[in-house]
Design a protein around this motif. Structure first.
Motif, PDB file in Angstrom:
ATOM      1  N   LEU A  31       2.795   1.294  -5.727  1.00 33.81           N
ATOM      2  CA  LEU A  31       2.624   2.685  -5.300  1.00 33.81           C
ATOM      3  C   LEU A  31       2.036   3.508  -6.434  1.00 33.81           C
ATOM      4  O   LEU A  31       1.162   4.346  -6.242  1.00 33.81           O
ATOM      5  CB  LEU A  31       3.970   3.295  -4.907  1.00 33.81           C
ATOM      6  CG  LEU A  31       4.666   2.708  -3.688  1.00 33.81           C
ATOM      7  CD1 LEU A  31       5.849   3.564  -3.318  1.00 33.81           C
ATOM      8  CD2 LEU A  31       3.702   2.607  -2.512  1.00 33.81           C
TER       9      LEU A  31
ATOM     10  N   VAL B 180      18.961  -8.064   7.433  1.00 35.20           N
ATOM     11  CA  VAL B 180      18.895  -6.657   7.820  1.00 35.20           C
ATOM     12  C   VAL B 180      18.198  -6.529   9.175  1.00 35.20           C
ATOM     13  O   VAL B 180      18.677  -5.823  10.083  1.00 35.20           O
ATOM     14  CB  VAL B 180      18.153  -5.827   6.747  1.00 35.20           C
ATOM     15  CG1 VAL B 180      17.853  -4.426   7.251  1.00 35.20           C
ATOM     16  CG2 VAL B 180      18.964  -5.782   5.453  1.00 35.20           C
TER      17      VAL B 180
ATOM     18  N   LEU C 210      18.121 -10.540  -4.679  1.00 36.45           N
ATOM     19  CA  LEU C 210      17.392  -9.341  -5.075  1.00 36.45           C
ATOM     20  C   LEU C 210      15.994  -9.671  -5.554  1.00 36.45           C
ATOM     21  O   LEU C 210      15.126  -8.804  -5.625  1.00 36.45           O
ATOM     22  CB  LEU C 210      18.139  -8.625  -6.203  1.00 36.45           C
ATOM     23  CG  LEU C 210      19.455  -8.002  -5.778  1.00 36.45           C
ATOM     24  CD1 LEU C 210      20.106  -7.344  -6.973  1.00 36.45           C
ATOM     25  CD2 LEU C 210      19.219  -6.975  -4.689  1.00 36.45           C
ATOM     26  N   LEU C 211      15.774 -10.931  -5.939  1.00 38.45           N
ATOM     27  CA  LEU C 211      14.491 -11.313  -6.521  1.00 38.45           C
ATOM     28  C   LEU C 211      13.626 -11.997  -5.479  1.00 38.45           C
ATOM     29  O   LEU C 211      12.399 -11.892  -5.508  1.00 38.45           O
ATOM     30  CB  LEU C 211      14.729 -12.260  -7.706  1.00 38.45           C
ATOM     31  CG  LEU C 211      15.606 -11.649  -8.800  1.00 38.45           C
ATOM     32  CD1 LEU C 211      15.980 -12.691  -9.832  1.00 38.45           C
ATOM     33  CD2 LEU C 211      14.877 -10.482  -9.454  1.00 38.45           C
ATOM     34  N   GLU C 212      14.273 -12.717  -4.562  1.00 37.59           N
ATOM     35  CA  GLU C 212      13.570 -13.459  -3.525  1.00 37.59           C
ATOM     36  C   GLU C 212      13.070 -12.464  -2.478  1.00 37.59           C
ATOM     37  O   GLU C 212      13.851 -11.715  -1.902  1.00 37.59           O
ATOM     38  CB  GLU C 212      14.567 -14.435  -2.889  1.00 37.59           C
ATOM     39  CG  GLU C 212      14.102 -15.187  -1.688  1.00 37.59           C
ATOM     40  CD  GLU C 212      13.233 -16.358  -2.092  1.00 37.59           C
ATOM     41  OE1 GLU C 212      12.492 -16.836  -1.237  1.00 37.59           O
ATOM     42  OE2 GLU C 212      13.301 -16.774  -3.261  1.00 37.59           O
ATOM     43  N   ASP C 213      11.752 -12.427  -2.245  1.00 33.85           N
ATOM     44  CA  ASP C 213      11.223 -11.547  -1.213  1.00 33.85           C
ATOM     45  C   ASP C 213      11.637 -12.029   0.164  1.00 33.85           C
ATOM     46  O   ASP C 213      11.579 -13.218   0.447  1.00 33.85           O
ATOM     47  CB  ASP C 213       9.697 -11.535  -1.282  1.00 33.85           C
ATOM     48  CG  ASP C 213       9.232 -10.774  -2.496  1.00 33.85           C
ATOM     49  OD1 ASP C 213       9.662  -9.635  -2.667  1.00 33.85           O
ATOM     50  OD2 ASP C 213       8.469 -11.358  -3.290  1.00 33.85           O
TER      51      ASP C 213
ATOM     52  N   ALA D  13      17.329 -11.258   2.060  1.00 32.48           N
ATOM     53  CA  ALA D  13      18.284 -10.329   2.657  1.00 32.48           C
ATOM     54  C   ALA D  13      17.623  -9.498   3.762  1.00 32.48           C
ATOM     55  O   ALA D  13      18.265  -9.126   4.743  1.00 32.48           O
ATOM     56  CB  ALA D  13      18.875  -9.421   1.578  1.00 32.48           C
ATOM     57  N   SER D  14      16.326  -9.221   3.604  1.00 35.70           N
ATOM     58  CA  SER D  14      15.597  -8.445   4.617  1.00 35.70           C
ATOM     59  C   SER D  14      15.715  -9.081   6.003  1.00 35.70           C
ATOM     60  O   SER D  14      15.746  -8.369   7.013  1.00 35.70           O
ATOM     61  CB  SER D  14      14.113  -8.360   4.249  1.00 35.70           C
ATOM     62  OG  SER D  14      13.960  -8.066   2.889  1.00 35.70           O
TER      63      SER D  14
ATOM     64  N   LEU E 202       7.301  -8.015  -0.206  1.00 35.58           N
ATOM     65  CA  LEU E 202       7.387  -6.565  -0.046  1.00 35.58           C
ATOM     66  C   LEU E 202       6.721  -5.929  -1.265  1.00 35.58           C
ATOM     67  O   LEU E 202       6.744  -6.495  -2.347  1.00 35.58           O
ATOM     68  CB  LEU E 202       8.856  -6.128   0.006  1.00 35.58           C
ATOM     69  CG  LEU E 202       9.640  -6.566   1.245  1.00 35.58           C
ATOM     70  CD1 LEU E 202      11.129  -6.294   1.057  1.00 35.58           C
ATOM     71  CD2 LEU E 202       9.138  -5.820   2.476  1.00 35.58           C
ATOM     72  N   PRO E 203       6.123  -4.715  -1.111  1.00 37.57           N
ATOM     73  CA  PRO E 203       5.473  -4.071  -2.260  1.00 37.57           C
ATOM     74  C   PRO E 203       6.507  -3.568  -3.279  1.00 37.57           C
ATOM     75  O   PRO E 203       7.657  -3.310  -2.940  1.00 37.57           O
ATOM     76  CB  PRO E 203       4.740  -2.888  -1.626  1.00 37.57           C
ATOM     77  CG  PRO E 203       5.494  -2.592  -0.375  1.00 37.57           C
ATOM     78  CD  PRO E 203       6.041  -3.910   0.114  1.00 37.57           C
ATOM     79  N   THR E 204       6.101  -3.424  -4.554  1.00 35.25           N
ATOM     80  CA  THR E 204       6.960  -2.823  -5.573  1.00 35.25           C
ATOM     81  C   THR E 204       6.510  -1.386  -5.814  1.00 35.25           C
ATOM     82  O   THR E 204       5.409  -0.991  -5.415  1.00 35.25           O
ATOM     83  CB  THR E 204       6.867  -3.590  -6.914  1.00 35.25           C
ATOM     84  OG1 THR E 204       5.533  -3.466  -7.404  1.00 35.25           O
ATOM     85  CG2 THR E 204       7.208  -5.058  -6.738  1.00 35.25           C
ATOM     86  N   ALA E 205       7.395  -0.596  -6.490  1.00 32.59           N
ATOM     87  CA  ALA E 205       7.044   0.796  -6.789  1.00 32.59           C
ATOM     88  C   ALA E 205       5.846   0.853  -7.723  1.00 32.59           C
ATOM     89  O   ALA E 205       5.074   1.812  -7.702  1.00 32.59           O
ATOM     90  CB  ALA E 205       8.238   1.525  -7.392  1.00 32.59           C
ATOM     91  N   GLN E 206       5.664  -0.208  -8.555  1.00 27.42           N
ATOM     92  CA  GLN E 206       4.507  -0.248  -9.451  1.00 27.42           C
ATOM     93  C   GLN E 206       3.206  -0.208  -8.647  1.00 27.42           C
ATOM     94  O   GLN E 206       2.235   0.427  -9.065  1.00 27.42           O
ATOM     95  CB  GLN E 206       4.538  -1.524 -10.316  1.00 27.42           C
ATOM     96  CG  GLN E 206       5.384  -1.426 -11.584  1.00 27.42           C
ATOM     97  CD  GLN E 206       6.886  -1.444 -11.308  1.00 27.42           C
ATOM     98  OE1 GLN E 206       7.304  -1.823 -10.218  1.00 27.42           O
ATOM     99  NE2 GLN E 206       7.701  -1.002 -12.252  1.00 27.42           N
TER     100      GLN E 206
END
Lengths: 217, 217, 217
Positions: free
Chosen positions: B213, B166, B156-159, B162-163, B207-211
């Motif tokens: 945005l 997917v 979950l932390l490593e960019d 998991a992507s 990947l971008p974070t919501a912060q």
């Protein structure tokens, strides 16, 4: 809209409760991950895990392939909740403590407790099984999300959270035993769960600890 | 040897991918446990859990008894990975950051994403189900090992970890939809997963974070 | 009472071992939660999870609905263990380190390793499957409770804990292979597990780490 939801509740109480729970819990889970500054992939994963883990655990326990893997509609509902969470987090500060999030959490808890009680009753487990599956369906997503975020699951620390789902599930079982239809039992279960949860937050209800018993002994 | 692996891929793509993934992930998991100074029993358990937890979760989700409990060959492959990890740790410093371990991890990720996509397609779940099962098969072992080691799962932390699974699982589903054979889809899925993972490590993709945005809003 | 337990062991070894394990592990789990000052709901949940999680995981792995959801007797046994834990904690200091708790833990470990080996043998998995399911049945509850309490599972850190269940499960499998009845195999499995565990605690047995191998290399 309230009227349509009420109508859907009577046509297919499981589908209605499940849809409400998925959107509400995806919103709650994604909001927590945004607060932890996860990237958008992580936010989506935590949101979907919060929405789906309780129901998937329920499905595994009753020995069937999780619904979430079979129906694209389920995913669309989860993604809608994640999108709502991003919108709310852009709009307000401290979105994870905002009343919108707290209310979503209470509504999701009640909807999933009810969905779990319906499935468990259909499968024909014992009364304890109905209460257990209702509770796992209701709190499993939040507990799993906390494990992913490396916190002790708040459901064990928060007074009167899982307890509300236990009361709701127990009520469902008693109401069905008394001869009511599944729709009536579902409405009462959801009302008991969301009502006790909102009362617990409002009045700060607490359960005693064993230390209290020891002090009084 | 490359030729034999390629031939095996066409005869039974699932068995080939599963075998590669078991050895690679047992090596990665055991190396982490050695770094944490676990005893040899703990090292073996963390190695086998990393190798088997993703596939066992996949099997539980599609409602069958995990392969690992049925076939002694699976265990032999896992133990071979643990033995390799002990050898590597004796030979080099900081084995858990060594290129051998990083490459094993990327190869295991790709092999298990492909194995998961094959099983999910055979079972006949939705497109989302194929991507989810491929991803769970690929990242489940590492996530479970991190929970045992009491860390927040790095997936979950490593960019872009998991992507990659997917993307690989999604590619498998699209390639099968377009009419390709399972072997061709497996080869493309594995190539996409391992390729994007190595590119992500090499070029530091994020990947971008919501912060982000919110700052731009 | 020893005579009745011995008789029950020969009539239905699984039921006898399962009942002993449920009471013992509910006591151990609830005692840990009392030490952490959880409320009575949390104490009950951690006690029941410790009692039921290993067996539920076993049932999910062999693809059946967990017994705990079907039989009210199981729940009564778990609640009896929780009630005992509250009584012990009121009566003595540091109940989680008290010999009653340590002995309960060793007895529960042996009873559940045996219950798991019986179920796995009935289902017909490989020898490795028998050892794995015996071990998961024996240590799953404690590991799951530690995850809920946000600790690294002690089964990985404690020398010679899970190892005792591995030895017991392996012995069960060998004894059945040699042609003994299930009751004899169960008695030997339980004796090996509880005996090695008590010896490990008494004499401080340890397994070597990979660092030791490296130092000697």
């Amino acid at each position: 809209m309230v009227r349509e939801v009420a109508a859907a509740l009577f046509v297919d109480p499981f589908a209605a409760m499940n849809a409400i729970g998925l959107v509400a819990f995806a919103l709650v889970g994604a909001t927590k991950a945004i607060r932890e500054e996860f990237d958008l992939f992580g936010v989506t994963v935590v949101g979907l895990v919060t929405a789906f883990a309780g129901g998937a655990t329920r499905d595994i326990l009753v020995n069937r392939v999780p619904l979430a893997l079979q129906s694209p509609v389920e995913i669309a509902l989860g993604l809608a909740g994640v999108a709502l969470a991003i919108g709310v987090s852009v709009a307000v500060d401290s979105a994870d403590d905002h009343p919108i999030t707290l209310l979503s959490d209470a509504v999701g808890l009640a909807a999933f407790a009810t969905a779990g009680a319906i499935v468990a009753t259909d499968v024909g487990v014992s009364g304890f099984g109905v209460v257990t599956i209702a509770t796992i369906n209701a709190v499993g997503g939040g507990a799993f999300a906390d494990i992913l975020l490396d916190r002790s699951p708040f459901i064990l620390l928060e007074d009167f959270y899982a307890s509300c789902a236990v009361l709701g599930g127990g009520t469902y079982w008693v109401v069905v035993l008394l001869g009511a239809s599944g729709s009536v039992a579902a409405a009462i279960c959801a009302a008991v769960t969301v009502g006790t949860r909102i009362a617990a937050v409002t009045y700060g209800w607490r359960l005693p600890t064993a230390q209290v018993l020891r002090t009084s002994a």
